[in-house]
Motif scaffolding. Sequence first.
Motif, mmCIF file in Angstrom:
data_model
loop_
_atom_site.group_PDB
_atom_site.id
_atom_site.type_symbol
_atom_site.label_atom_id
_atom_site.label_comp_id
_atom_site.label_asym_id
_atom_site.label_seq_id
_atom_site.Cartn_x
_atom_site.Cartn_y
_atom_site.Cartn_z
ATOM 1 N N ILE A 1 43.361 33.089 45.002
ATOM 2 C CA ILE A 1 43.008 32.155 46.673
ATOM 3 C C ILE A 1 44.405 31.428 47.330
ATOM 4 C CG2 ILE A 1 41.448 31.148 47.932
ATOM 5 C CD1 ILE A 1 40.499 33.627 47.598
ATOM 6 N N ARG A 2 45.039 31.468 48.154
ATOM 7 C CA ARG A 2 46.029 30.115 48.626
ATOM 8 C C ARG A 2 45.125 29.418 49.176
ATOM 9 N NH1 ARG A 2 50.529 34.758 50.419
ATOM 10 N NH2 ARG A 2 51.450 35.062 48.261
ATOM 11 N N SER A 3 44.310 29.828 50.297
ATOM 12 C CA SER A 3 43.764 28.560 51.097
ATOM 13 C C SER A 3 42.255 29.099 51.881
ATOM 14 C CB SER A 3 44.520 27.529 52.541
ATOM 15 O OG SER A 3 44.886 29.346 53.064
ATOM 16 N N PRO A 4 41.705 28.393 52.653
ATOM 17 C CA PRO A 4 40.139 29.292 52.890
ATOM 18 C C PRO A 4 40.653 30.097 53.827
ATOM 19 C CG PRO A 4 39.925 26.526 52.860
ATOM 20 C CD PRO A 4 41.705 26.662 52.759
ATOM 21 N N GLY A 5 41.905 30.738 54.328
ATOM 22 C CA GLY A 5 42.041 31.233 55.573
ATOM 23 C C GLY A 5 43.113 32.302 54.335
ATOM 24 N N GLU A 6 43.001 32.497 53.830
ATOM 25 C CA GLU A 6 44.993 33.278 52.865
ATOM 26 C C GLU A 6 44.465 33.097 51.290
ATOM 27 O OE1 GLU A 6 48.886 32.829 54.422
ATOM 28 O OE2 GLU A 6 49.723 32.983 52.134
ATOM 29 N N MET A 7 44.711 34.847 51.225
ATOM 30 C CA MET A 7 44.250 35.234 49.218
ATOM 31 C C MET A 7 45.803 36.036 48.937
ATOM 32 S SD MET A 7 41.142 37.582 48.713
ATOM 33 C CE MET A 7 40.110 36.513 49.338
ATOM 34 N N ARG A 8 46.296 36.631 47.985
ATOM 35 C CA ARG A 8 47.224 37.497 47.274
ATOM 36 C C ARG A 8 45.966 38.029 46.654
ATOM 37 N NH1 ARG A 8 50.254 40.888 46.548
ATOM 38 N NH2 ARG A 8 51.655 40.637 45.479
ATOM 39 N N LEU A 9 46.619 39.908 47.226
ATOM 40 C CA LEU A 9 45.359 40.851 46.591
ATOM 41 C C LEU A 9 46.173 41.716 46.643
ATOM 42 C CD1 LEU A 9 42.381 41.690 45.842
ATOM 43 C CD2 LEU A 9 42.597 43.076 48.167
ATOM 44 N N ARG A 10 45.451 42.685 44.990
ATOM 45 C CA ARG A 10 46.204 43.451 44.389
ATOM 46 C C ARG A 10 44.674 44.055 43.975
ATOM 47 N NH1 ARG A 10 51.233 43.740 40.052
ATOM 48 N NH2 ARG A 10 50.700 46.281 41.249
ATOM 49 N N VAL A 11 45.107 45.817 43.844
ATOM 50 C CA VAL A 11 43.973 46.164 43.471
ATOM 51 C C VAL A 11 44.034 47.262 42.258
ATOM 52 C CG1 VAL A 11 41.543 47.681 44.559
ATOM 53 C CG2 VAL A 11 42.892 45.529 45.425
ATOM 54 N N PHE A 12 43.634 47.679 41.895
ATOM 55 C CA PHE A 12 43.579 48.946 40.502
ATOM 56 C C PHE A 12 42.543 49.578 41.378
ATOM 57 C CE2 PHE A 12 42.630 52.049 37.436
ATOM 58 C CZ PHE A 12 43.485 51.835 36.487
ATOM 59 N N GLU A 13 42.838 51.131 42.094
ATOM 60 C CA GLU A 13 41.938 51.143 42.635
ATOM 61 C C GLU A 13 41.066 52.781 41.616
ATOM 62 O OE1 GLU A 13 41.888 53.195 46.407
ATOM 63 O OE2 GLU A 13 43.662 52.046 47.459
ATOM 64 N N ARG A 14 40.204 52.964 41.610
ATOM 65 C CA ARG A 14 39.808 54.643 41.245
ATOM 66 C C ARG A 14 40.090 55.803 41.079
ATOM 67 N NH1 ARG A 14 33.530 55.768 42.763
ATOM 68 N NH2 ARG A 14 33.513 55.477 45.109
ATOM 69 N N GLY A 15 40.316 56.414 40.324
ATOM 70 C CA GLY A 15 41.293 57.414 40.086
ATOM 71 C C GLY A 15 42.606 57.805 40.625
ATOM 72 N N THR A 16 42.974 56.530 40.983
ATOM 73 C CA THR A 16 44.612 56.212 41.474
ATOM 74 C C THR A 16 45.575 55.432 40.873
ATOM 75 O OG1 THR A 16 43.580 56.694 44.317
ATOM 76 C CG2 THR A 16 45.406 55.837 43.973
ATOM 77 N N GLY A 17 44.802 54.803 40.156
ATOM 78 C CA GLY A 17 45.864 53.164 40.027
ATOM 79 C C GLY A 17 46.197 52.277 40.968
ATOM 80 N N VAL A 18 46.686 51.282 40.821
ATOM 81 C CA VAL A 18 47.173 49.875 41.621
ATOM 82 C C VAL A 18 48.395 50.532 42.890
ATOM 83 C CG1 VAL A 18 49.282 48.015 41.816
ATOM 84 C CG2 VAL A 18 47.225 49.066 39.260
ATOM 85 N N THR A 19 47.568 50.432 43.832
ATOM 86 C CA THR A 19 47.962 50.428 45.153
ATOM 87 C C THR A 19 48.949 49.801 45.144
ATOM 88 O OG1 THR A 19 46.397 50.773 46.528
ATOM 89 C CG2 THR A 19 46.510 52.637 45.682
ATOM 90 N N LEU A 20 50.029 50.103 46.499
ATOM 91 C CA LEU A 20 50.031 49.300 47.852
ATOM 92 C C LEU A 20 49.577 48.118 48.604
ATOM 93 C CD1 LEU A 20 53.512 50.437 48.751
ATOM 94 C CD2 LEU A 20 53.593 49.060 46.518
ATOM 95 N N ALA A 21 48.086 48.826 48.745
ATOM 96 C CA ALA A 21 47.327 47.845 49.685
ATOM 97 C C ALA A 21 46.129 48.747 49.401
ATOM 98 C CB ALA A 21 47.533 48.150 51.328
ATOM 99 N N CYS A 22 44.770 47.958 49.688
ATOM 100 C CA CYS A 22 43.258 48.758 49.744
ATOM 101 C C CYS A 22 42.538 48.014 50.792
ATOM 102 C CB CYS A 22 43.031 48.357 47.986
ATOM 103 S SG CYS A 22 40.630 49.737 47.776
ATOM 104 N N GLY A 23 42.097 48.901 51.293
ATOM 105 C CA GLY A 23 41.370 48.249 52.951
ATOM 106 C C GLY A 23 40.110 47.459 52.660
ATOM 107 N N THR A 24 39.336 48.372 51.841
ATOM 108 C CA THR A 24 37.584 48.888 50.954
ATOM 109 C C THR A 24 37.638 47.392 50.038
ATOM 110 O OG1 THR A 24 37.830 50.191 49.203
ATOM 111 C CG2 THR A 24 37.194 50.578 51.528
ATOM 112 N N GLY A 25 39.287 47.427 49.388
ATOM 113 C CA GLY A 25 39.399 46.011 48.739
ATOM 114 C C GLY A 25 39.209 44.862 48.694
ATOM 115 N N ALA A 26 40.194 44.847 50.814
ATOM 116 C CA ALA A 26 40.272 43.569 51.116
ATOM 117 C C ALA A 26 38.750 43.231 51.639
ATOM 118 C CB ALA A 26 41.422 43.812 51.920
#
Length: 274
Positions: free
Chosen positions: A194-219
């Motif tokens: 969490i960077r601020s109440p309006g911004e965050m940094r996110l990384r997601v390890f997706e099941r069956g895939t691994g780490v991806t460049l983005a994840c919509g449901t994860g966001a």
Amino acid sequence: MRAWKMNGTGNAFLLLDQRAVATPREPDENLVRSWAQQHGFDQLIWLGPDTNSDARLRFWNRDGGEVGACGNGTRAAGWHVMQSDQTQNASLHADGGRLLTREAGPMNITVDMGEPRLDWPSIPLARAMETQKLDFSVEHQGYRVCDPGAVNMGNPHVVFFIDDMDALPIEGLGALIETHPLFPERVNVGFAHIRSPGEMRLRVFERGTGVTLACGTGACAALVAAHRRGLTERTVRIEADGGWLSVDWNTTSNHIHLTGEVEREESVELNWET
């Protein structure tokens, strides 16, 4: 059979449009894994005919397992349908229900992902637990993460809130958490700073895939988990490895709206023989 390589904020897809085919074909697990090896995608998007919407929508991870939801994939599918049908919105029928997409600017698409599910059987968890802050921890290579929030956005997610994203062994932690017995359907694993109440940094390890460049449901899940803990507002900009996503949790409808860029890269020919 021609398919399209696309991405949503870096999340890599192969889109197969079977809406106009007399007898639509559906791939099996072996085909999906074979295509993933040949064409390098995170998820396969399949579009077929549907009587009550613009298209039937299905997703497979690159390990061959079918999944019920994919936020960035839905945005990519919505763009494809809107382009082919020359409209500014599209209705897509996925396993979790009807998903509505609309244009939000040049190559930007918004999807209404519906309401988050927050009770423990809906995640699902193997036992009763408060989902705002799970009594759960994992350690790997000297790094311990604990007390994630749990959210189902058509697929199960846990979100850990951390201070140092760069030092975290996300691949190792994600693999351990994905298959933990607490999660009977496995789980997508988010790591949010969490960077601020309006911004965050996110990384997601997706099941069956691994780490991806983005994840919509994860966001979407990260925003819900963060707001429930009082860490953010209801609208947040999220930086993923592949770019930026915007997520809004509407106070009136309780629906989550996900917005970001999409790109169509190239067409490929698929071999239906494994």
